[in-house]
Design a protein around this motif. Structure first.
Motif, PDB file in Angstrom:
ATOM      1  N   LYS A  62       5.756  13.295   5.367  1.00 35.57           N
ATOM      2  CA  LYS A  62       5.047  12.868   5.308  1.00 35.57           C
ATOM      3  C   LYS A  62       4.106  12.141   6.021  1.00 35.57           C
ATOM      4  CE  LYS A  62       6.101  12.049  -0.381  1.00 35.57           C
ATOM      5  NZ  LYS A  62       5.420  11.841  -1.690  1.00 35.57           N
ATOM      6  N   THR A  63       2.754  12.634   5.989  1.00 34.41           N
ATOM      7  CA  THR A  63       1.583  12.071   7.375  1.00 34.41           C
ATOM      8  C   THR A  63       1.269  10.756   6.327  1.00 34.41           C
ATOM      9  OG1 THR A  63       1.590  14.203   7.739  1.00 34.41           O
ATOM     10  CG2 THR A  63      -0.382  12.066   8.762  1.00 34.41           C
ATOM     11  N   VAL A  64       0.831   9.985   7.612  1.00 33.88           N
ATOM     12  CA  VAL A  64       0.377   8.245   6.650  1.00 33.88           C
ATOM     13  C   VAL A  64      -0.804   8.277   6.823  1.00 33.88           C
ATOM     14  CG1 VAL A  64       0.453   5.799   7.762  1.00 33.88           C
ATOM     15  CG2 VAL A  64       2.933   7.388   8.087  1.00 33.88           C
ATOM     16  N   VAL A  65      -1.489   8.165   6.069  1.00 37.09           N
ATOM     17  CA  VAL A  65      -3.517   7.874   5.867  1.00 37.09           C
ATOM     18  C   VAL A  65      -3.815   6.931   4.538  1.00 37.09           C
ATOM     19  CG1 VAL A  65      -2.881  11.061   5.772  1.00 37.09           C
ATOM     20  CG2 VAL A  65      -3.199   9.915   3.243  1.00 37.09           C
ATOM     21  N   GLU A  66      -4.820   6.609   4.993  1.00 36.83           N
ATOM     22  CA  GLU A  66      -5.640   5.562   4.704  1.00 36.83           C
ATOM     23  C   GLU A  66      -5.808   5.773   2.962  1.00 36.83           C
ATOM     24  OE1 GLU A  66      -9.830   4.839   6.050  1.00 36.83           O
ATOM     25  OE2 GLU A  66      -8.161   4.211   7.493  1.00 36.83           O
ATOM     26  N   GLU A  67      -6.257   6.999   2.571  1.00 34.47           N
ATOM     27  CA  GLU A  67      -6.766   7.711   1.188  1.00 34.47           C
ATOM     28  C   GLU A  67      -5.548   9.058   0.949  1.00 34.47           C
ATOM     29  OE1 GLU A  67     -10.048   8.637  -2.274  1.00 34.47           O
ATOM     30  OE2 GLU A  67     -10.359   8.633   0.244  1.00 34.47           O
ATOM     31  N   VAL A  68      -5.051   8.645  -0.189  1.00 37.49           N
ATOM     32  CA  VAL A  68      -3.956   9.856  -0.741  1.00 37.49           C
ATOM     33  C   VAL A  68      -4.615  10.639  -1.837  1.00 37.49           C
ATOM     34  CG1 VAL A  68      -1.733  10.513  -1.378  1.00 37.49           C
ATOM     35  CG2 VAL A  68      -1.566   8.214  -0.110  1.00 37.49           C
ATOM     36  N   LEU A  69      -5.073  12.039  -0.376  1.00 44.86           N
ATOM     37  CA  LEU A  69      -5.204  13.372  -1.411  1.00 44.86           C
ATOM     38  C   LEU A  69      -3.876  14.028  -1.977  1.00 44.86           C
ATOM     39  CD1 LEU A  69      -8.298  14.425   0.612  1.00 44.86           C
ATOM     40  CD2 LEU A  69      -8.198  12.399  -1.182  1.00 44.86           C
ATOM     41  N   ASP A  70      -2.626  14.025  -1.499  1.00 43.68           N
ATOM     42  CA  ASP A  70      -2.603  14.977  -1.866  1.00 43.68           C
ATOM     43  C   ASP A  70      -0.699  14.626  -1.077  1.00 43.68           C
ATOM     44  OD1 ASP A  70      -0.500  17.355  -2.604  1.00 43.68           O
ATOM     45  OD2 ASP A  70      -1.235  18.773  -1.320  1.00 43.68           O
TER      46      ASP A  70
END
Length: 362
Positions: A62-70
């Motif tokens: 999983k990719t680290v993001v600010e806001e999780v969409l998926d």
């Protein structure tokens, strides 16, 4: 899977020449598809097989993001930090998601992959073996036939002998041993395909190489072959050793060597002639067994006018022009044969007519 499986892969590497690491990489790739198919997962995963004990683990990436969409493909920075504080935005986090019964799927998949790779490796080995044997002679056993081919067992593979590549009147039955010439080796989805022939001039050349030690050793050389399979052939030979008669070497004591080749070719008549770098002599030899009175060479047209005794005209031409035709093929020269009486009235104008006629026949 376990350590014994890893050991088995190592044994395969020694016996079949298939790299253990390549096999494991292939199994890992197959297990990713197996995991997604069996567990209806759309997430990005990596499968790892321990090279030592054979343990299989599945990791979700999983990719680290600010806001999780998926959530199947992404993870928040806060959640990633709970796993390891070093993670930053854009990093890839791997989380183990190995199912409890994944070992069974892994074992089945591994077996399928290994079986497939072994089959592919064996096909590749067979292909490499036979691609190096193109234009060589092989002996096989007739297994079966259909309306297109005879299927010849060569040991590890069946060769295809088209009916069009058999000699006139030649028929084979199950169990017949037959010598053939490999004309083509191809890769296909079903593995290598070996095409063989009984009519190719190369078969005649290889048969002489088997029967005449002087040819195999390189003392006598076959310079040219012309063949009308099942009927008649001409073979031009040359000796590198002036003390070795090339024609005599090929004929053998009491004709035994050439007779062996004739027998293999079901009685095909074979003329063995001496090659020469003198064009006049070479063309005269090619018309054997006819005697030649004179040869006139026209270099530009690559044509020769040959005069033979009147009583030998039919012998020089041969039945239905066969002797003249084979001599032309053997020398790669156009040959115009005339009797002594005819040659007296031959002119340059007739030569031009002959050349035009030859061009029309092409």
């Amino acid at each position: 899977m376990n350590a014994e499986f890893i050991e088995a892969l190592g044994q395969l590497e020694k016996e079949k020449g298939i790299s253990k690491d390549i096999l494991i990489d292939a199994i890992e790739a197959a297990l990713i598809s197996g995991y997604k198919r069996n567990f209806h997962s759309a997430q990005n995963v990596r499968v790892d097989i321990n090279r030592g004990n054979g343990a299989v683990k599945v990791f979700a990436r999983k990719t680290v993001v600010e806001e999780v969409l998926d959530p199947r493909l992404e993870i928040s920075l806060d959640a990633a930090s709970e796993i390891n504080k070093v993670y930053q935005l854009g990093d890839i986090v791997e989380i183990e998601v190995t199912p409890a019964d994944f070992g069974r799927i892994a074992a089945q998949t591994a077996k399928q992959v290994v079986t497939q790779r072994i089959r592919e490796a064996e096909r590749s080995i067979i292909y490499q073996d036979f691609i190096d044997r193109e234009e060589d002679i092989v002996t096989g056993i007739v297994q079966r036939a259909d309306n297109r081919y005879y299927y010849i067992d060569l040991g590890r593979i069946e060769a295809l002998l088209p009916h069009t590549e058999t000699m006139p009147g030649e028929r084979f039955k199950h169990g017949d041993r037959v010598k053939t010439f490999i004309t083509k080796v191809e890769k296909s989805t079903k593995g290598p395909q070996i095409f063989v022939s009984r009519t190719h001039p190369g078969l005649l050349k290889r048969l002489f190489e088997l029967e005449v030690p002087e040819i195999f050793e390189g003392v006598v050389e076959i310079r040219s072959v012309a063949r009308e399979a099942g009927y008649r052939s001409k073979v031009a030979v040359y000796s590198r050793d002036p003390d070795v008669d090339p024609v005599g070497a090929c004929v053998g004591h009491r004709g035994l060597r050439v007779q062996t080749v004739v027998n293999e070719l079901r009685g095909e008549k074979i003329d063995i002639v001496r090659w020469s770098d003198d064009i006049d002599e070479w063309i005269a030899n090619a018309l054997s067994p006819s005697k030649v009175v004179s040869v006139t060479v026209f270099e530009e047209e690559k044509m020769a006018r040959v005069v033979v005794p009147d009583h030998q005209l039919s012998l020089a031409i041969g039945k239905e022009g066969q002797n003249a035709r084979l001599a032309a093929k053997l020398t790669n020269w156009k040959i115009d044969i005339k009797s002594e009486s005819e040659s007296d009235v031959h002119s340059d104008e007739q030569l031009e007519d002959f050349t035009d006629e030859q061009e029309e026949h092409k």
